[in-house]
Design an enzyme around this catalytic site. Sequence first.
Site, mmCIF file in Angstrom:
data_model
loop_
_atom_site.group_PDB
_atom_site.id
_atom_site.type_symbol
_atom_site.label_atom_id
_atom_site.label_comp_id
_atom_site.label_asym_id
_atom_site.label_seq_id
_atom_site.Cartn_x
_atom_site.Cartn_y
_atom_site.Cartn_z
ATOM 1 N N HIS A 29 0.840 -1.205 0.000
ATOM 2 C CA HIS A 29 0.000 0.000 0.000
ATOM 3 C C HIS A 29 0.879 1.261 0.000
ATOM 4 C CE1 HIS A 29 -2.658 -2.913 2.350
ATOM 5 N NE2 HIS A 29 -3.396 -2.619 1.306
ATOM 6 N N LYS A 77 -1.366 -7.346 -7.322
ATOM 7 C CA LYS A 77 -1.669 -8.647 -6.730
ATOM 8 C C LYS A 77 -3.130 -9.033 -7.005
ATOM 9 C CE LYS A 77 -2.406 -9.380 -2.419
ATOM 10 N NZ LYS A 77 -3.730 -10.042 -2.487
#
Length: 287
Positions: free
Chosen positions: A37, A155
């Site tokens: 993140h 991902k």
Amino acid sequence: MKITEYINTLRENVAVAREQGKTVVLIPTMGFLHSGHLSMVEAVRKQDEDYEKFYIVMSIFVNPLQFGPNEDYDRYPRNLVRDTRLAQEAGVDLLFTPSVQEMYPDGPSLTRVNVAKVTDDLCGSHRPGHFEGVATVVSKLFNIVLPDFAYFGQKDYQQYVVIKQMVKDLNIPVQVLLAPTVREEDGLAMSSRNAYLRPEERRQAPVLYRSLQEAAQLIAGGERDVNVVREKIRQRITNETNGKIEYIEIRRADNLAKIERISGAVVIALAVYFGSTRLIDNILVEV
Ligand code: PAF
């Protein structure tokens, strides 16, 4: 860094940033932040020498709509104190942490966003309703923040394709960008769900990335048959781990269409259970 759980306060702050001529960037997350993140914040800041050019909004919301009845909504890891510190250190300007009540004041929204075809299989067929929940909450976030750019991690590659399709089909004026997967030193893709892994499962999990790398090498060496490459991945995972394979797929990277021969840009994607923890990973390959 400002932090708010209210849509109105967020809108006021974003409006001020816009008046100041800033480019608004949204990084939607479900929290329990990790380097994957935070690397997106770094990527934004690196886009321009002028640190002040971007106004980075990060949302943290564990969206009940995208979890199935037997999934991990209740036990999904949460740590807002730690997340707030990490977001601030990374350079987020506004952290948006709405409650379920703020996002869905009348209960689960009656209006849902359904993106057909690209949600039919891979994670879509194993998690019914998941992408509807994702597309619905992301379109809400887009309408709340009105960002110029939004980042999604590689991902969750299918999620990225779904959001790109939604933005195109609904003419949502936001540029959707893909942030590369960030990995642990042993190759395991960073994920908040890695926290569920037992020590032995954690030890075995890096085989996923190794099997994807091996597949990429096979393709680089000239193999073009999708089934041969999938079988190679399957063998490695079953020989080296107790993981239960949910799917191993090789698809066109742009629209996830099925292929038999590998050509152009493809995504090799898989989902494997280690115990009760479902891990996903993928790599992009171009031939
Ligand atoms: O990838 C995630 O963390 C979530 O699916 C997202 C995009 C924040 C929507 O809830």
